[in-house]
Design a protein around this motif. Structure first.
Motif, PDB file in Angstrom:
ATOM      1  N   MET A 105       0.832  -1.440   0.061  1.00 40.39           N
ATOM      2  CA  MET A 105       0.120   0.051   0.197  1.00 40.39           C
ATOM      3  C   MET A 105       0.878   1.214  -0.048  1.00 40.39           C
ATOM      4  SD  MET A 105      -3.111   0.765   2.630  1.00 40.39           S
ATOM      5  CE  MET A 105      -4.508   1.873   2.340  1.00 40.39           C
ATOM      6  N   THR A 106       0.913   2.009  -1.027  1.00 42.56           N
ATOM      7  CA  THR A 106       1.945   3.243  -1.254  1.00 42.56           C
ATOM      8  C   THR A 106       1.081   4.361  -0.114  1.00 42.56           C
ATOM      9  OG1 THR A 106       0.467   3.907  -3.066  1.00 42.56           O
ATOM     10  CG2 THR A 106       2.394   2.273  -3.497  1.00 42.56           C
ATOM     11  N   PRO A 107       1.929   5.230   0.089  1.00 39.17           N
ATOM     12  CA  PRO A 107       1.275   6.262   0.721  1.00 39.17           C
ATOM     13  C   PRO A 107       0.200   7.096  -0.173  1.00 39.17           C
ATOM     14  CG  PRO A 107       3.657   6.552   0.602  1.00 39.17           C
ATOM     15  CD  PRO A 107       3.363   5.205  -0.276  1.00 39.17           C
ATOM     16  N   SER A 108       0.085   7.079  -1.369  1.00 45.26           N
ATOM     17  CA  SER A 108      -0.936   7.917  -2.035  1.00 45.26           C
ATOM     18  C   SER A 108      -2.166   7.011  -1.797  1.00 45.26           C
ATOM     19  CB  SER A 108      -0.607   8.021  -3.455  1.00 45.26           C
ATOM     20  OG  SER A 108      -0.429   6.871  -4.161  1.00 45.26           O
ATOM     21  N   ASP A 109      -1.907   5.676  -1.808  1.00 44.39           N
ATOM     22  CA  ASP A 109      -3.338   4.676  -1.607  1.00 44.39           C
ATOM     23  C   ASP A 109      -3.918   5.093  -0.231  1.00 44.39           C
ATOM     24  OD1 ASP A 109      -3.122   3.605  -4.178  1.00 44.39           O
ATOM     25  OD2 ASP A 109      -2.192   1.829  -3.435  1.00 44.39           O
ATOM     26  N   HIS A 110      -2.809   4.909   0.821  1.00 41.91           N
ATOM     27  CA  HIS A 110      -3.289   5.559   2.130  1.00 41.91           C
ATOM     28  C   HIS A 110      -4.366   6.759   2.249  1.00 41.91           C
ATOM     29  CE1 HIS A 110      -3.311   4.923   6.444  1.00 41.91           C
ATOM     30  NE2 HIS A 110      -2.597   6.409   6.584  1.00 41.91           N
TER      31      HIS A 110
ATOM     32  N   VAL B 187     -11.444   9.182   1.585  1.00 44.70           N
ATOM     33  CA  VAL B 187     -12.733   8.424   1.423  1.00 44.70           C
ATOM     34  C   VAL B 187     -13.305   8.212   2.667  1.00 44.70           C
ATOM     35  CG1 VAL B 187     -13.858   6.466   0.621  1.00 44.70           C
ATOM     36  CG2 VAL B 187     -12.102   7.470  -0.850  1.00 44.70           C
ATOM     37  N   ARG B 188     -12.691   7.688   3.605  1.00 44.10           N
ATOM     38  CA  ARG B 188     -13.205   7.630   4.929  1.00 44.10           C
ATOM     39  C   ARG B 188     -13.872   9.091   5.774  1.00 44.10           C
ATOM     40  NH1 ARG B 188      -8.992   5.104   7.864  1.00 44.10           N
ATOM     41  NH2 ARG B 188      -9.280   3.220   6.575  1.00 44.10           N
ATOM     42  N   GLY B 189     -13.102   9.845   5.458  1.00 46.18           N
ATOM     43  CA  GLY B 189     -13.470  11.197   5.988  1.00 46.18           C
ATOM     44  C   GLY B 189     -14.607  11.965   5.252  1.00 46.18           C
ATOM     45  N   ILE B 190     -14.819  11.599   4.054  1.00 45.31           N
ATOM     46  CA  ILE B 190     -15.890  12.020   3.166  1.00 45.31           C
ATOM     47  C   ILE B 190     -17.064  11.116   3.853  1.00 45.31           C
ATOM     48  CG2 ILE B 190     -17.186  11.733   1.000  1.00 45.31           C
ATOM     49  CD1 ILE B 190     -14.573  12.339  -0.400  1.00 45.31           C
TER      50      ILE B 190
END
Length: 53
Positions: free
Chosen positions: A1-6, A12-15
């Motif tokens: 999992m790359t930093p950008s994926d994280h 998305v979780r924030g939204i």
């Protein structure tokens, strides 16, 4: 999992959290509006009865 994926996952979780809070807020506003109309209905009913009798 790359930093950008994280970051994407956090975004998305924030939204989703924001939408959930917004939905709860809207529900509270709808309930308060229903209560307001109910009170207005009761007052109108009392006035109507006072006029009839």
């Amino acid at each position: 999992m790359t930093p950008s994926d994280h970051n994407q996952a956090e975004y998305v979780r924030g939204i989703q959290a924001g939408r959930r809070i917004e939905r709860q807020h809207n529900t509270a506003r709808t309930v308060s509006r229903d209560v307001l109309f109910m009170c207005l209905g009761v007052v109108a009913g009392l006035i109507w009865q006072a006029l009839l009798f």
